[in-house]
Design a protein around this motif. Sequence first.
Motif, short mmCIF file in Angstrom:
data_model
loop_
_atom_site.label_atom_id
_atom_site.label_comp_id
_atom_site.label_asym_id
_atom_site.label_seq_id
_atom_site.Cartn_x
_atom_site.Cartn_y
_atom_site.Cartn_z
N GLY A 29 3.12 4.20 6.02
CA GLY A 29 4.43 3.84 6.51
C GLY A 29 4.57 2.34 6.82
N ALA A 30 3.78 1.84 7.53
CA ALA A 30 3.70 0.42 7.86
C ALA A 30 3.77 -0.48 6.70
CB ALA A 30 2.83 -0.03 8.77
N MET A 31 2.75 -0.09 5.80
CA MET A 31 2.54 -0.94 4.54
C MET A 31 3.91 -0.91 3.56
SD MET A 31 -1.42 0.16 3.19
CE MET A 31 -1.08 -0.85 1.87
N LEU A 32 4.55 0.39 3.44
CA LEU A 32 5.67 0.51 2.72
C LEU A 32 6.82 -0.30 3.22
CD1 LEU A 32 5.44 4.31 1.87
CD2 LEU A 32 5.18 2.45 0.30
N TYR A 33 7.08 -0.40 4.59
CA TYR A 33 8.21 -1.09 5.12
C TYR A 33 8.07 -2.45 5.00
CZ TYR A 33 11.52 -2.80 8.41
OH TYR A 33 12.29 -3.62 9.20
N VAL A 34 6.73 -2.80 5.48
CA VAL A 34 6.58 -4.43 5.28
C VAL A 34 6.72 -4.98 3.99
CG1 VAL A 34 5.00 -6.20 5.95
CG2 VAL A 34 5.16 -4.27 7.42
#
Length: 451
Positions: free
Chosen positions: A378-383
């Motif tokens: 989730g963090a990777m996709l958003y960033v």
Amino acid sequence: MHMEALASALDSAYVFVAAILVISMQAGFALLEAGSTRMKNAGHVAGKQIISFAITGIFFWVAGFAITFGDGNGFVGLKGWMLHLGGAEADQVFSSLSWAHVPLDLKFLFQMAFAAVSLAIAWGGFAERAKLSVYFVFGILFTVAIYPVIGHWVWGGGWLAKMGMQDFAGSTVVHLQGAVAALIATLLLGPRIGKFTRDGKPNLIPGHNQVYSVLGVIILWVGWFGFNAGSTMAIGDGFFSYVALTTNLATAAGAIAAMLIAWFVLGKADIPSMLNGVLAALVAITAACAFVEPWAAVVIGAIAGIITFFTSLYFERKGVDDPVFAFSVHGIAGIWGTISTGFFASPRLVEKVGVGQAGLFYGGGWHQLYVQVVGALGAMLYVAAVSFAILYLLKVTMGLRVTPEEEITGLDLSEHGVYGYPEHLDPAENPAFTSETVSAKAAGHAYERTI
């Protein structure tokens, strides 16, 4: 009441010292990155750490801290802009930090230092070819629109916090965020001039000062005790010392493992590989330091050192010019550190910290591993999505990259007008060089001798 006040004062002193240690990591990054890049960019690379810290200091105060820790919804904080609150009211607005019995101003200082580290990591992917103006614009937007959102998800009571994600000091929140932003910047900027041959094979562009790099890593290693152990934000029960222990064990294991694997694969005990192993282990144990037993910390650190060595080689062979290996060191190791608690989280430590469940190897089942994987993805996709949108917009408007002539000349001169090592520019050999002006042609000729 007297004892409560004394405990709060001691905790405050401890957190202040921890904040200073984390802030000192900026010096570590300055030495590491300047030493790992070329002489013609040394002043620029070191100096941008001041810019990074200054931008974070202002804009995390304006909005970043409120979005990260202010009460809101599952995605962003919506209260507490510019720290207008104090006393009991602060705990009502920043309830996600109410467990720490130190002043709000000190909570801000400590967390601002974390945000500055993440931005410093992100800027590693820009090294040696990005415009200085891009650092300013992206730095501001990273501090108010990228870093605080993931911070809120994990630490501010957001949706990942509600799932029980274990990230004690920021393998995902700090390091993975910065690494993904660095990777996007690296890809959009393209490789440095001369990094790859026409058939795509990488050329070695060694850093100009290995001693600087070593000193930088030592400073980072020491500063990391403020990063991890300081995240207890208390000294009364002594748990900070346990976190310091697991941090150091993992780091030592990462250094040794990376050195040995480089020696085996390359035939030489490569010092940059060892330094990357130290940092990768520190990144990996950052999430797990409060959740795992000492033996597991050693395993986590050693694995981090090994995978970072191989992924650094892999990405370079695939045409990715990441000058300080930011994605391998902070990204791949950040992913590993984040998911490692899904395997190694000890029941007694999970109960102590009060976050999530025991790991798979302790009979806790697959749940915590699932949560950790979801959190990292989730963090990777958003960033990645937001970084790409910002940087692509900058690319088509103001441009991301300096001109080829400026890149060959070096960013010390082209962006700042002063060479980091001025004695290497000889006016006798370059008549166009004076204290006031340096022609691009003369500077380019001088730098051919110093690359």
